[in-house]
Motif scaffolding. Structure first.
Motif, PDB file in Angstrom:
ATOM      1  N   ASP A 142      67.024 -32.591  12.370  1.00 22.53           N
ATOM      2  CA  ASP A 142      66.561 -31.597  13.338  1.00 22.53           C
ATOM      3  C   ASP A 142      66.099 -30.328  12.640  1.00 22.53           C
ATOM      4  OD1 ASP A 142      67.173 -33.389  15.340  1.00 22.53           O
ATOM      5  OD2 ASP A 142      69.113 -32.457  15.817  1.00 22.53           O
ATOM      6  N   GLU A 143      66.873 -29.878  11.651  1.00 20.27           N
ATOM      7  CA  GLU A 143      66.509 -28.677  10.897  1.00 20.27           C
ATOM      8  C   GLU A 143      65.217 -28.901  10.112  1.00 20.27           C
ATOM      9  OE1 GLU A 143      66.325 -24.943   9.591  1.00 20.27           O
ATOM     10  OE2 GLU A 143      67.740 -25.693  11.087  1.00 20.27           O
ATOM     11  N   GLN A 144      65.054 -30.082   9.532  1.00 17.92           N
ATOM     12  CA  GLN A 144      63.837 -30.406   8.789  1.00 17.92           C
ATOM     13  C   GLN A 144      62.622 -30.360   9.706  1.00 17.92           C
ATOM     14  OE1 GLN A 144      63.653 -31.154   5.428  1.00 17.92           O
ATOM     15  NE2 GLN A 144      61.444 -31.246   5.623  1.00 17.92           N
ATOM     16  N   ARG A 145      62.738 -30.939  10.885  1.00 18.92           N
ATOM     17  CA  ARG A 145      61.617 -30.935  11.836  1.00 18.92           C
ATOM     18  C   ARG A 145      61.281 -29.520  12.299  1.00 18.92           C
ATOM     19  NH1 ARG A 145      64.105 -36.036  13.320  1.00 18.92           N
ATOM     20  NH2 ARG A 145      62.604 -37.672  12.816  1.00 18.92           N
ATOM     21  N   ARG A 146      62.330 -28.711  12.532  1.00 16.32           N
ATOM     22  CA  ARG A 146      62.104 -27.306  12.925  1.00 16.32           C
ATOM     23  C   ARG A 146      61.374 -26.554  11.830  1.00 16.32           C
ATOM     24  NH1 ARG A 146      66.797 -27.229  15.774  1.00 16.32           N
ATOM     25  NH2 ARG A 146      68.050 -27.011  13.922  1.00 16.32           N
ATOM     26  N   SER A 147      61.795 -26.773  10.591  1.00 18.33           N
ATOM     27  CA  SER A 147      61.167 -26.108   9.450  1.00 18.33           C
ATOM     28  C   SER A 147      59.714 -26.553   9.294  1.00 18.33           C
ATOM     29  CB  SER A 147      61.957 -26.419   8.184  1.00 18.33           C
ATOM     30  OG  SER A 147      61.309 -25.917   7.054  1.00 18.33           O
ATOM     31  N   ASP A 148      59.464 -27.859   9.420  1.00 17.51           N
ATOM     32  CA  ASP A 148      58.095 -28.371   9.314  1.00 17.51           C
ATOM     33  C   ASP A 148      57.211 -27.775  10.406  1.00 17.51           C
ATOM     34  OD1 ASP A 148      58.906 -29.898   7.175  1.00 17.51           O
ATOM     35  OD2 ASP A 148      59.002 -31.786   8.314  1.00 17.51           O
ATOM     36  N   ARG A 149      57.731 -27.707  11.617  1.00 18.22           N
ATOM     37  CA  ARG A 149      56.957 -27.163  12.741  1.00 18.22           C
ATOM     38  C   ARG A 149      56.640 -25.690  12.511  1.00 18.22           C
ATOM     39  NH1 ARG A 149      53.125 -28.548  15.348  1.00 18.22           N
ATOM     40  NH2 ARG A 149      52.695 -27.088  16.989  1.00 18.22           N
ATOM     41  N   ALA A 150      57.622 -24.926  11.991  1.00 17.73           N
ATOM     42  CA  ALA A 150      57.405 -23.507  11.717  1.00 17.73           C
ATOM     43  C   ALA A 150      56.330 -23.322  10.643  1.00 17.73           C
ATOM     44  CB  ALA A 150      58.713 -22.839  11.284  1.00 17.73           C
ATOM     45  N   ASN A 151      56.331 -24.176   9.621  1.00 21.52           N
ATOM     46  CA  ASN A 151      55.307 -24.094   8.566  1.00 21.52           C
ATOM     47  C   ASN A 151      53.922 -24.402   9.115  1.00 21.52           C
ATOM     48  OD1 ASN A 151      57.080 -23.376   6.533  1.00 21.52           O
ATOM     49  ND2 ASN A 151      57.466 -25.498   5.928  1.00 21.52           N
ATOM     50  N   ILE A 152      53.825 -25.394  10.001  1.00 16.08           N
ATOM     51  CA  ILE A 152      52.534 -25.733  10.600  1.00 16.08           C
ATOM     52  C   ILE A 152      52.020 -24.579  11.446  1.00 16.08           C
ATOM     53  CG2 ILE A 152      51.426 -27.221  12.319  1.00 16.08           C
ATOM     54  CD1 ILE A 152      53.252 -29.491  11.251  1.00 16.08           C
ATOM     55  N   GLU A 153      52.887 -24.013  12.269  1.00 14.86           N
ATOM     56  CA  GLU A 153      52.466 -22.898  13.115  1.00 14.86           C
ATOM     57  C   GLU A 153      52.056 -21.693  12.279  1.00 14.86           C
ATOM     58  OE1 GLU A 153      55.614 -22.197  15.875  1.00 14.86           O
ATOM     59  OE2 GLU A 153      55.207 -24.032  17.002  1.00 14.86           O
ATOM     60  N   ARG A 154      52.790 -21.407  11.206  1.00 11.87           N
ATOM     61  CA  ARG A 154      52.469 -20.283  10.335  1.00 11.87           C
ATOM     62  C   ARG A 154      51.100 -20.482   9.690  1.00 11.87           C
ATOM     63  NH1 ARG A 154      56.010 -20.620   6.151  1.00 11.87           N
ATOM     64  NH2 ARG A 154      57.670 -20.392   7.670  1.00 11.87           N
ATOM     65  N   SER A 155      50.821 -21.695   9.227  1.00 11.73           N
ATOM     66  CA  SER A 155      49.522 -21.949   8.587  1.00 11.73           C
ATOM     67  C   SER A 155      48.384 -21.868   9.599  1.00 11.73           C
ATOM     68  CB  SER A 155      49.518 -23.303   7.885  1.00 11.73           C
ATOM     69  OG  SER A 155      49.597 -24.348   8.825  1.00 11.73           O
ATOM     70  N   GLN A 156      48.617 -22.273  10.835  1.00 14.87           N
ATOM     71  CA  GLN A 156      47.582 -22.187  11.855  1.00 14.87           C
ATOM     72  C   GLN A 156      47.286 -20.737  12.222  1.00 14.87           C
ATOM     73  OE1 GLN A 156      49.156 -24.715  14.932  1.00 14.87           O
ATOM     74  NE2 GLN A 156      48.158 -26.539  14.096  1.00 14.87           N
ATOM     75  N   VAL A 157      48.331 -19.919  12.284  1.00 12.86           N
ATOM     76  CA  VAL A 157      48.136 -18.500  12.598  1.00 12.86           C
ATOM     77  C   VAL A 157      47.417 -17.805  11.456  1.00 12.86           C
ATOM     78  CG1 VAL A 157      49.349 -16.308  12.951  1.00 12.86           C
ATOM     79  CG2 VAL A 157      50.071 -18.346  14.197  1.00 12.86           C
ATOM     80  N   GLN A 158      47.800 -18.089  10.214  1.00 10.79           N
ATOM     81  CA  GLN A 158      47.160 -17.451   9.064  1.00 10.79           C
ATOM     82  C   GLN A 158      45.706 -17.863   8.938  1.00 10.79           C
ATOM     83  OE1 GLN A 158      49.605 -18.438   5.705  1.00 10.79           O
ATOM     84  NE2 GLN A 158      51.093 -16.820   6.149  1.00 10.79           N
ATOM     85  N   ARG A 159      45.384 -19.085   9.289  1.00  4.33           N
ATOM     86  CA  ARG A 159      44.007 -19.552   9.233  1.00  4.33           C
ATOM     87  C   ARG A 159      43.156 -18.765  10.212  1.00  4.33           C
ATOM     88  NH1 ARG A 159      42.945 -25.462  10.945  1.00  4.33           N
ATOM     89  NH2 ARG A 159      44.963 -25.593   9.968  1.00  4.33           N
TER      90      ARG A 159
END
Length: 99
Positions: free
Chosen positions: A76-93
């Motif tokens: 669960d923690e791994q999936r949360r971390s992966d999702r946060a990284n995806i959202e961060r990269s989408q916002v930065q883009r």
């Protein structure tokens, strides 16, 4: 004859050592009895958070995969971390100027 006497001395020493160690072994047997509540609590925690194994395919290969086993909470923690990284990269883009 000399070897036989050494064997007898060794057996006598071993017998004396084990006779002296018996009270310690009795106390060692008593300790797990007092710790069974802790072990039962740990078993309950393990049942609440089971280990889950998943096959992860390697990027760039259709056949290669590896088996990864973690606790459910770790997945669960791994999936949360992966999702946060995806959202961060989408916002930065979206924030980068068009060039």
């Amino acid at each position: 004859m000399h070897i036989v006497s050494r064997i007898l001395v060794s057996v006598a020493a071993l017998t004396a050592f084990t006779a002296g160690a018996e009270p310690a072994s009795e106390t060692a047997q008593e300790e797990p009895r007092t710790n069974t509540a802790v072990v039962d609590g740990a078993d309950a925690a393990k049942k609440a958070d089971p280990i889950v194994c998943e096959r992860i395919q390697q990027i760039g290969s259709l056949l290669r995969s590896k088996k990864v086993c973690m606790h459910k909470s770790e997945w669960d923690e791994q999936r949360r971390s992966d999702r946060a990284n995806i959202e961060r990269s989408q916002v930065q883009r979206g924030l980068q100027p068009a060039g």
